[in-house]
Every structure is written in structure tokens, then in C-alpha cells.
Design an enzyme around this catalytic site. Sequence first.
Site, PDB file in Angstrom:
ATOM      1  N   LYS A 107      53.063  19.102 -20.247  1.00  0.00           N
ATOM      2  CA  LYS A 107      53.349  20.316 -21.015  1.00  0.00           C
ATOM      3  C   LYS A 107      54.231  21.301 -20.234  1.00  0.00           C
ATOM      4  O   LYS A 107      54.412  21.168 -19.020  1.00  0.00           O
ATOM      5  CB  LYS A 107      52.022  20.977 -21.415  1.00  0.00           C
ATOM      6  CG  LYS A 107      51.201  20.163 -22.415  1.00  0.00           C
ATOM      7  CD  LYS A 107      49.960  20.943 -22.850  1.00  0.00           C
ATOM      8  CE  LYS A 107      49.146  20.181 -23.877  1.00  0.00           C
ATOM      9  NZ  LYS A 107      47.965  20.966 -24.329  1.00  0.00           N
ATOM     10  N   TYR A 129      51.119  19.364 -33.845  1.00  0.00           N
ATOM     11  CA  TYR A 129      49.774  19.940 -33.751  1.00  0.00           C
ATOM     12  C   TYR A 129      49.242  20.387 -35.116  1.00  0.00           C
ATOM     13  O   TYR A 129      48.357  21.238 -35.185  1.00  0.00           O
ATOM     14  CB  TYR A 129      49.769  21.121 -32.776  1.00  0.00           C
ATOM     15  CG  TYR A 129      49.545  20.715 -31.322  1.00  0.00           C
ATOM     16  CD1 TYR A 129      48.399  20.017 -30.927  1.00  0.00           C
ATOM     17  CD2 TYR A 129      50.458  21.056 -30.327  1.00  0.00           C
ATOM     18  CE1 TYR A 129      48.177  19.668 -29.597  1.00  0.00           C
ATOM     19  CE2 TYR A 129      50.248  20.708 -28.991  1.00  0.00           C
ATOM     20  CZ  TYR A 129      49.110  20.015 -28.643  1.00  0.00           C
ATOM     21  OH  TYR A 129      48.875  19.666 -27.323  1.00  0.00           O
ATOM     22  N   PHE A 179      44.385  29.749 -32.428  1.00  0.00           N
ATOM     23  CA  PHE A 179      45.337  29.604 -31.315  1.00  0.00           C
ATOM     24  C   PHE A 179      46.606  28.846 -31.709  1.00  0.00           C
ATOM     25  O   PHE A 179      47.481  28.631 -30.871  1.00  0.00           O
ATOM     26  CB  PHE A 179      44.659  28.902 -30.126  1.00  0.00           C
ATOM     27  CG  PHE A 179      44.059  27.554 -30.462  1.00  0.00           C
ATOM     28  CD1 PHE A 179      44.834  26.409 -30.535  1.00  0.00           C
ATOM     29  CD2 PHE A 179      42.686  27.427 -30.699  1.00  0.00           C
ATOM     30  CE1 PHE A 179      44.290  25.172 -30.846  1.00  0.00           C
ATOM     31  CE2 PHE A 179      42.125  26.190 -31.021  1.00  0.00           C
ATOM     32  CZ  PHE A 179      42.932  25.073 -31.096  1.00  0.00           C
ATOM     33  N   THR A 217      39.427  20.107 -21.828  1.00  0.00           N
ATOM     34  CA  THR A 217      40.471  20.994 -22.363  1.00  0.00           C
ATOM     35  C   THR A 217      40.543  22.297 -21.576  1.00  0.00           C
ATOM     36  O   THR A 217      41.630  22.777 -21.235  1.00  0.00           O
ATOM     37  CB  THR A 217      40.166  21.301 -23.848  1.00  0.00           C
ATOM     38  OG1 THR A 217      39.989  20.061 -24.540  1.00  0.00           O
ATOM     39  CG2 THR A 217      41.289  22.100 -24.489  1.00  0.00           C
ATOM     40  N   ARG A 267      43.705  18.445 -15.112  1.00  0.00           N
ATOM     41  CA  ARG A 267      43.525  19.829 -15.547  1.00  0.00           C
ATOM     42  C   ARG A 267      42.787  20.671 -14.506  1.00  0.00           C
ATOM     43  O   ARG A 267      43.096  21.853 -14.326  1.00  0.00           O
ATOM     44  CB  ARG A 267      42.828  19.858 -16.910  1.00  0.00           C
ATOM     45  CG  ARG A 267      43.814  19.515 -18.051  1.00  0.00           C
ATOM     46  CD  ARG A 267      43.123  19.240 -19.334  1.00  0.00           C
ATOM     47  NE  ARG A 267      44.048  19.247 -20.487  1.00  0.00           N
ATOM     48  CZ  ARG A 267      43.702  18.861 -21.702  1.00  0.00           C
ATOM     49  NH1 ARG A 267      42.484  18.410 -21.941  1.00  0.00           N
ATOM     50  NH2 ARG A 267      44.589  18.909 -22.686  1.00  0.00           N
ATOM     51  N   ASN A 314      47.384  24.057 -20.276  1.00  0.00           N
ATOM     52  CA  ASN A 314      46.514  23.097 -19.589  1.00  0.00           C
ATOM     53  C   ASN A 314      47.217  21.794 -19.213  1.00  0.00           C
ATOM     54  O   ASN A 314      46.584  20.741 -19.103  1.00  0.00           O
ATOM     55  CB  ASN A 314      45.235  22.866 -20.392  1.00  0.00           C
ATOM     56  CG  ASN A 314      45.491  22.292 -21.769  1.00  0.00           C
ATOM     57  OD1 ASN A 314      46.630  21.981 -22.108  1.00  0.00           O
ATOM     58  ND2 ASN A 314      44.437  22.142 -22.548  1.00  0.00           N
ATOM     59  N   HIS A 340      48.711  16.667 -22.501  1.00  0.00           N
ATOM     60  CA  HIS A 340      48.111  16.254 -23.774  1.00  0.00           C
ATOM     61  C   HIS A 340      47.816  14.776 -23.682  1.00  0.00           C
ATOM     62  O   HIS A 340      48.564  14.022 -23.059  1.00  0.00           O
ATOM     63  CB  HIS A 340      49.096  16.486 -24.938  1.00  0.00           C
ATOM     64  CG  HIS A 340      48.687  15.748 -26.197  1.00  0.00           C
ATOM     65  ND1 HIS A 340      47.792  16.282 -27.097  1.00  0.00           N
ATOM     66  CD2 HIS A 340      48.987  14.505 -26.657  1.00  0.00           C
ATOM     67  CE1 HIS A 340      47.585  15.401 -28.078  1.00  0.00           C
ATOM     68  NE2 HIS A 340      48.297  14.317 -27.829  1.00  0.00           N
ATOM     69  N   GLU A 366      51.156   9.527 -32.966  1.00  0.00           N
ATOM     70  CA  GLU A 366      51.856  10.357 -31.987  1.00  0.00           C
ATOM     71  C   GLU A 366      52.976   9.570 -31.293  1.00  0.00           C
ATOM     72  O   GLU A 366      54.068  10.105 -31.075  1.00  0.00           O
ATOM     73  CB  GLU A 366      50.851  10.920 -30.970  1.00  0.00           C
ATOM     74  CG  GLU A 366      49.920  11.944 -31.621  1.00  0.00           C
ATOM     75  CD  GLU A 366      48.798  12.435 -30.717  1.00  0.00           C
ATOM     76  OE1 GLU A 366      48.024  13.297 -31.185  1.00  0.00           O
ATOM     77  OE2 GLU A 366      48.670  11.967 -29.568  1.00  0.00           O
TER      78      GLU A 366
HETATM   79  O1  YYY Z   1      42.842  17.357 -26.933  1.00  0.00           O
HETATM   80  P1  YYY Z   1      42.874  18.593 -26.063  1.00  0.00           P
HETATM   81  O2  YYY Z   1      44.266  18.985 -25.645  1.00  0.00           O
HETATM   82  O3  YYY Z   1      41.938  18.497 -24.889  1.00  0.00           O
HETATM   83  O4  YYY Z   1      42.288  19.819 -26.928  1.00  0.00           O
HETATM   84  P2  YYY Z   1      42.374  20.137 -28.493  1.00  0.00           P
HETATM   85  O5  YYY Z   1      41.032  20.644 -28.911  1.00  0.00           O
HETATM   86  O6  YYY Z   1      42.921  18.974 -29.249  1.00  0.00           O
HETATM   87  O7  YYY Z   1      43.386  21.373 -28.569  1.00  0.00           O
HETATM   88  C1  YYY Z   1      44.783  21.165 -28.458  1.00  0.00           C
HETATM   89  C2  YYY Z   1      45.349  22.223 -27.553  1.00  0.00           C
HETATM   90  O8  YYY Z   1      45.176  23.502 -28.154  1.00  0.00           O
HETATM   91  C3  YYY Z   1      44.684  22.335 -26.184  1.00  0.00           C
HETATM   92  O9  YYY Z   1      45.149  21.388 -25.256  1.00  0.00           O
HETATM   93  C4  YYY Z   1      45.050  23.747 -25.806  1.00  0.00           C
HETATM   94  C5  YYY Z   1      45.016  24.496 -27.134  1.00  0.00           C
HETATM   95  N1  YYY Z   1      43.734  25.207 -27.311  1.00  0.00           N
HETATM   96  C6  YYY Z   1      43.699  26.571 -27.068  1.00  0.00           C
HETATM   97  O10 YYY Z   1      44.731  27.170 -26.704  1.00  0.00           O
HETATM   98  N2  YYY Z   1      42.514  27.260 -27.206  1.00  0.00           N
HETATM   99  C7  YYY Z   1      41.400  26.623 -27.600  1.00  0.00           C
HETATM  100  N3  YYY Z   1      40.259  27.304 -27.733  1.00  0.00           N
HETATM  101  C8  YYY Z   1      41.430  25.230 -27.858  1.00  0.00           C
HETATM  102  C9  YYY Z   1      42.609  24.540 -27.704  1.00  0.00           C
HETATM  103 MG    MG Z   2      43.431  17.009 -28.857  1.00  0.00          MG
END
Ligand code: YYY
Ligand code: MG
Length: 140
Positions: free
Chosen positions: A11, A51, A59, A93, A104, A114, A117, A128
Site C-alpha cells: 500500500k 474496495y 472509513f 488489520t 503489519r 497498514n 492487502h 482481485e
Molecule cells: O482485510 P484487511 O485489510 O485486514 O481488513 P478489512 O476489514 O478488509 O478492511 C480493509 C481496509 O480498510 C483495511 O486494511 C484498512 C481499512 N480499515 C480502516 O481504515 N478502519 C477500520 N476500522 C477497518 C478497516
Molecule cells: Mg479485507
Amino acid sequence: MAIQRTFSIIKPDATKRNLTGAINAKLEAAGLRIIAQKRIHLTKAQAGVFYAVHAERPFYDELCEFMASEPIVVQVLEGENAIAKNREVMGATNPAEADEGTIRKEFALSIGENSVHGSDGEDTAATEIAYFFSGLELVG
Ligand code: YYY
Ligand code: MG
């Protein structure tokens, strides 16, 4: 468990800090082979399509802005149990909850920024990969 393919993104927060090599080293050390990789710069609309599953989340707008803020590196990873293995190497996450040694834990700046992905299942991996790569670009 058979050989699988999964989709990965390095990212904007990570490409900006020149962490592509360090992240790739962790992926490869975990037994994941990078069979396709390219650096691209998404528009906010393209990030929004990627997304779309999160469109109703609070968010979402910030997430799309972030994903379009700097270049990213998109990848296809191949290996035994690759989808779950990549999620393991990525860590939770929220980096505050990520295990020691994960990408992470080591590199992420916040729950939003973070660093990586990874696809969360076989169907999302296929969708994807197809969004970013043609079959000819996958060199297994
Ligand atoms: O698959 P992953 O990336 O671990 O998390 P997701 O629940 O699919 O969310 C996608 C992406 O959205 C996450 O990497 C950061 C962002 N995000 C956020 O900014 N704040 C949150 N509370 C949850 C997710
Ligand atoms: Mg995800």
C-alpha cells in the site's frame, strides 16, 4: 491443501517509505512465490471499485483517498495454502493487535495505513487477481 494463488497489495504508506523489498523478503521467507508484480497508481474511482465491499463503512472514503494517494505495488502470490499463509504473514488489520514478526506489526502506521492487502478467500482472490492482471502476466 493444494497450491493456491492470492492477491496482494503493498500500500501507499509502504511504497512511500521504500519498504517494497523488505515486505517482499517476508513474503518469500514464508514460502510465497511472487508470480506477478507491477507498480501502478490507482485513481480514487479505481480504488473504490476494488474496495466496493466496504462502500457502506465509515472509513470507505478515507480508504479510497489513501489507496490513490501514492503508487502501490500489486502482486500475485503462489504457494501451499497461500491465501491463509499470506494473511498470517500480514498480521491483524490493526497493527496494535498484530503478532510479532508480521508485516503489519513491523511496518504499519495505523489501522488505515497498514502497509499491505491480502485476499480473504478463494473467490475474492480470483476476482482481485482478475481486476489487476491478465492471464499472460501470471508466470508461475
Ligand atoms: O482485510 P484487511 O485489510 O485486514 O481488513 P478489512 O476489514 O478488509 O478492511 C480493509 C481496509 O480498510 C483495511 O486494511 C484498512 C481499512 N480499515 C480502516 O481504515 N478502519 C477500520 N476500522 C477497518 C478497516
Ligand atoms: Mg479485507
